[in-house]
Design an enzyme around this catalytic site. Structure first.
Site, PDB file in Angstrom:
ATOM      1  N   SER A  92       0.793  -1.237   0.000  1.00 29.81           N
ATOM      2  CA  SER A  92       0.000   0.000   0.000  1.00 29.81           C
ATOM      3  C   SER A  92       0.819   1.277   0.000  1.00 29.81           C
ATOM      4  O   SER A  92       0.241   2.347  -0.177  1.00 29.81           O
ATOM      5  CB  SER A  92      -0.951   0.002   1.183  1.00 29.81           C
ATOM      6  OG  SER A  92      -1.999  -0.876   0.911  1.00 29.81           O
ATOM      7  N   LYS A 122       0.149   3.157  -2.976  1.00 29.57           N
ATOM      8  CA  LYS A 122      -1.075   3.951  -3.155  1.00 29.57           C
ATOM      9  C   LYS A 122      -0.764   5.448  -3.125  1.00 29.57           C
ATOM     10  O   LYS A 122      -1.369   6.227  -3.869  1.00 29.57           O
ATOM     11  CB  LYS A 122      -2.090   3.617  -2.062  1.00 29.57           C
ATOM     12  CG  LYS A 122      -2.620   2.195  -2.146  1.00 29.57           C
ATOM     13  CD  LYS A 122      -3.456   1.865  -0.931  1.00 29.57           C
ATOM     14  CE  LYS A 122      -4.037   0.461  -1.038  1.00 29.57           C
ATOM     15  NZ  LYS A 122      -4.655   0.017   0.223  1.00 29.57           N
ATOM     16  N   TYR A 159      -3.393  -2.850 -10.063  1.00 29.94           N
ATOM     17  CA  TYR A 159      -3.330  -2.715  -8.600  1.00 29.94           C
ATOM     18  C   TYR A 159      -2.414  -3.786  -7.986  1.00 29.94           C
ATOM     19  O   TYR A 159      -1.557  -3.485  -7.154  1.00 29.94           O
ATOM     20  CB  TYR A 159      -4.750  -2.778  -8.022  1.00 29.94           C
ATOM     21  CG  TYR A 159      -4.783  -2.729  -6.527  1.00 29.94           C
ATOM     22  CD1 TYR A 159      -4.476  -1.550  -5.836  1.00 29.94           C
ATOM     23  CD2 TYR A 159      -5.096  -3.857  -5.775  1.00 29.94           C
ATOM     24  CE1 TYR A 159      -4.482  -1.512  -4.450  1.00 29.94           C
ATOM     25  CE2 TYR A 159      -5.106  -3.823  -4.389  1.00 29.94           C
ATOM     26  CZ  TYR A 159      -4.804  -2.648  -3.739  1.00 29.94           C
ATOM     27  OH  TYR A 159      -4.799  -2.620  -2.360  1.00 29.94           O
ATOM     28  N   TYR A 189      -4.245   3.835   7.791  1.00 34.31           N
ATOM     29  CA  TYR A 189      -5.597   3.271   7.938  1.00 34.31           C
ATOM     30  C   TYR A 189      -6.233   3.725   9.242  1.00 34.31           C
ATOM     31  O   TYR A 189      -6.107   4.880   9.630  1.00 34.31           O
ATOM     32  CB  TYR A 189      -5.558   1.735   7.853  1.00 34.31           C
ATOM     33  CG  TYR A 189      -4.900   1.248   6.606  1.00 34.31           C
ATOM     34  CD1 TYR A 189      -5.432   1.556   5.368  1.00 34.31           C
ATOM     35  CD2 TYR A 189      -3.738   0.509   6.651  1.00 34.31           C
ATOM     36  CE1 TYR A 189      -4.839   1.113   4.216  1.00 34.31           C
ATOM     37  CE2 TYR A 189      -3.133   0.064   5.495  1.00 34.31           C
ATOM     38  CZ  TYR A 189      -3.687   0.374   4.278  1.00 34.31           C
ATOM     39  OH  TYR A 189      -3.099  -0.056   3.148  1.00 34.31           O
ATOM     40  N   VAL A 211       1.330  -3.512   3.871  1.00 33.06           N
ATOM     41  CA  VAL A 211       1.365  -4.778   4.613  1.00 33.06           C
ATOM     42  C   VAL A 211       2.611  -5.611   4.303  1.00 33.06           C
ATOM     43  O   VAL A 211       2.854  -6.615   4.966  1.00 33.06           O
ATOM     44  CB  VAL A 211       0.096  -5.645   4.404  1.00 33.06           C
ATOM     45  CG1 VAL A 211      -1.134  -4.972   4.980  1.00 33.06           C
ATOM     46  CG2 VAL A 211      -0.096  -6.013   2.957  1.00 33.06           C
TER      47      VAL A 211
END
Ligand code: GLU
Length: 292
Positions: A48, A51, A176, A228, A246
């Site tokens: 992530s 992102k 992705y 998050y 992660v």
């Protein structure tokens, strides 16, 4: 620094094979100087962290209006892979680009028809930002995620139903998974973070990679949503915009000062690196990096 109590991500089978005791940290200064310790050049999949990089890439390439027509700028308070608010929220779009739903929208916006083309563009963008041309893709992790991605697949098809995603759903998912499987190290993450810290200027060369406004947008979302449902707590402790993955990586951008990249695959229950959070919070205290 101990990373006691956590474990490597299990839900992507290939990630569970990482050494849970690995720990590394790297810092890149504005002039490009690198300081590093521990497993700072051990490659891992950025997951992530990609992102935030993909967000920087699409806002710079397409402009903020077309991006934020399809994804919001607010924290969700939900776990990274939550699907529930896609149907219930008034906005009719994912809360932000750093949860899976929003990130899959961003992946779909990356230029290119196939997942492969999209991620080649992203890879070139990361190379321009960091001076590192050596990003590989961990094919085992990519295939492992693809084979087990029932939840991300459900999110992607629901995004298609909401007319938030153009193009072929499987190609967008492929983009992705590929961006999540990009292999980088803590040193590389610190270079990207330094570019954000310097408001869009590449460390060392001083070449502009993204506009100052776009750097602020990315950092604003990182500080509010980058860890998050652990973002608020980390912000109080470290006070630096950061993005976790992660795979065990975190990148953090201390404005006007430096970029930090950390690695430690042992994760807490929210999916954030335990060692990385501790190291970055400690550096923030010792170097006075807290922005608040
Ligand atoms: N590829 C991972 C997923 O979508 C990324 C999650 C993360 O790093 O938080 O499940």
């Amino acid at each position: 620094m101990a990373a006691a109590g956590g474990r490597c991500a299990q839900y992507i089978p290939a990630l569970s094979k990482a050494d849970p005791r690995a720990v590394g940290i790297a810092v890149t200064m504005a002039d490009g100087t690198l300081e590093e310790a521990g497993d700072s050049s051990l490659p891992f999949t950025i997951q992530s962290v990609s992102k935030a990089m993909a967000l920087a890439y699409v806002v710079e390439t397409l402009g903020e209006e077309s991006v934020f027509a399809r994804v919001g700028k607010e924290p969700s308070g939900d776990p990274f892979n939550s699907i529930i608010r896609l149907e219930t929220s008034q906005a009719g779009k994912p809360f932000n680009p750093l949860i899976n739903a929003g990130a899959i929208v961003v992946s779909s916006l990356m230029p290119g028809r196939t997942g492969r083309d999209k991620v080649e563009g992203l890879r070139a963008f990361i190379a321009a930002a960091t001076g590192r041309e050596d990003l590989g893709i961990d094919e085992e992790v990519r295939a492992s995620e693809n084979a087990t991605a029932n939840r991300n697949r459900s999110i992607a098809w629901f995004l298609k139903e909401l007319a938030l995603m153009d193009g072929d759903v499987e190609e967008c998912l492929e983009a992705y998974f590929r961006q999540c499987a990009l292999l980088f190290d803590a040193a590389g993450l610190s270079r990207f973070a330094a570019m954000l810290a310097m408001d869009g200027l590449a460390p060392g060369s001083g070449r502009r990679v993204i506009s100052g406004r776009n750097a602020r947008i990315v950092k604003g979302l990182m500080i509010t949503c980058g860890l998050y449902d652990g973002s608020g707590e980390f912000c109080a402790e470290a006070g630096i915009p950061a993005k976790s993955g992660v795979g065990g990586g975190i990148m953090a951008a201390a404005r006007g000062r430096l970029g930090i990249g950390s690695y430690g695959p042992s994760l807490d229950e929210r999916g954030n690196s335990i060692a990385g959070q501790l190291m970055i919070a400690r550096l923030s205290q010792e170097l006075g990096l807290h922005a608040l």
